[in-house]
Design an enzyme around this catalytic site. Structure first.
Site, mmCIF file in Angstrom:
data_model
loop_
_atom_site.group_PDB
_atom_site.id
_atom_site.type_symbol
_atom_site.label_atom_id
_atom_site.label_comp_id
_atom_site.label_asym_id
_atom_site.label_seq_id
_atom_site.Cartn_x
_atom_site.Cartn_y
_atom_site.Cartn_z
ATOM 1 N N ASP A 25 -2.671 36.693 8.747
ATOM 2 C CA ASP A 25 -2.774 37.941 9.290
ATOM 3 C C ASP A 25 -2.090 38.878 8.094
ATOM 4 O O ASP A 25 -1.501 38.229 7.214
ATOM 5 C CB ASP A 25 -1.581 38.128 10.765
ATOM 6 C CG ASP A 25 -1.258 39.378 11.023
ATOM 7 O OD1 ASP A 25 -2.272 40.484 11.161
ATOM 8 O OD2 ASP A 25 -0.179 39.574 10.973
ATOM 9 N N ASP A 36 2.395 36.621 12.587
ATOM 10 C CA ASP A 36 3.953 36.904 13.103
ATOM 11 C C ASP A 36 3.868 37.497 14.608
ATOM 12 O O ASP A 36 5.298 37.839 15.057
ATOM 13 C CB ASP A 36 4.426 38.241 12.320
ATOM 14 C CG ASP A 36 3.823 39.504 12.631
ATOM 15 O OD1 ASP A 36 2.350 39.507 12.328
ATOM 16 O OD2 ASP A 36 4.540 40.469 12.757
ATOM 17 N N ASP A 88 -0.409 42.637 8.389
ATOM 18 C CA ASP A 88 0.854 43.505 8.550
ATOM 19 C C ASP A 88 1.947 42.501 9.235
ATOM 20 O O ASP A 88 1.820 41.905 10.280
ATOM 21 C CB ASP A 88 0.480 44.520 9.672
ATOM 22 C CG ASP A 88 -0.597 45.721 8.669
ATOM 23 O OD1 ASP A 88 0.155 46.217 7.625
ATOM 24 O OD2 ASP A 88 -1.555 45.981 9.440
#
Length: 221
Positions: free
Chosen positions: A9, A167, A11
């Site tokens: 991922d 995250d 961001d």
């Protein structure tokens, strides 16, 4: 066999971009006469694409409002996406090490494809990512596994030989749906509890721990 590929991922996983995202959306909200939010609030607004970001930031409203918000947001963000955004500590050396070890690297984000590519090129120009993709028309966003599975196929790696690193619950759900190894990082926008609740098979609090997790986890293990 060790893992052959690592999909990341963007961001909250590779880059700390929350301040610039918040500034751009707050600019758009203020332009539309709507209340703005502290940067910390955006940690729960992001992750599922810009339309969802607009809806959450506006606390409702109709599609016309969200579209207008995004028009102003995109124009501002395009000029400011490097103002405060940085790569998280220790990740650039780790990515270089993984590449030397023969691990294929790729990025899959729900951020707009153009912004995703621009950030990766600008902040990680020396990382040899095999592919970098953001949100694209006609392709379902994460946590739908379609894009992750297509990316694994493009890399020539079976899904079970890939780790998906992220995250948020969106990333962990993507990994599970695609049959990939789910690795959660705790320095991003959400917390350990969310990652565990959505099936993280390994957790990392530092770049060093992420490296150990990626080297230690075996496909299907």
């Amino acid at each position: 066999m060790p893992l052959r590929a690592a999909l990341f991922d963007l961001d909250g996983t590779l880059v700390d971009s929350l301040a610039d995202i918040a500034a751009a959306m707050n600019h758009s909200l203020a332009h539309h006469g709507l209340p703005t939010h502290p940067t910390s609030a955006y940690s729960h607004f992001v992750g599922e694409g810009v339309m969802e970001l607009a809806r959450r930031a506006a606390s409702g409203g109709d599609e016309a409002l969200h579209t207008s918000l995004l028009t102003v947001y995109r124009a501002y963000y395009a000029e400011h996406l490097f103002d405060q955004t940085v790569v998280f500590p220790g990740l650039l050396p780790l990515l270089a090490e993984l590449d030397r070890e023969g691990v294929k690297l790729a990025v899959l984000s729900n951020k707009s494809d153009g912004f995703t590519k621009k950030l990766v090129k600008g902040l990680m120009p020396d990382v040899p990512f095999a592919a970098v993709y953001g949100e694209r028309p006609g392709i379902p966003r994460k946590p739908d596994p379609t894009a992750a599975l297509a990316l694994a196929q493009e890399l020539g790696v079976a899904p079970g030989d890939c780790a998906f690193v992220g995250d948020t619950s969106v990333d962990m759900d993507t990994a599970r749906g695609a049959g990939m190894v789910s690795v959660g990082v705790t320095w991003g926008f959400r917390g350990v509890e969310e990652l565990r609740a959505h099936g993280a098979q390994a957790l990392a609090t530092t770049a060093e721990e992420l490296g150990a997790a990626l080297r230690g986890v075996r496909a299907g293990g």
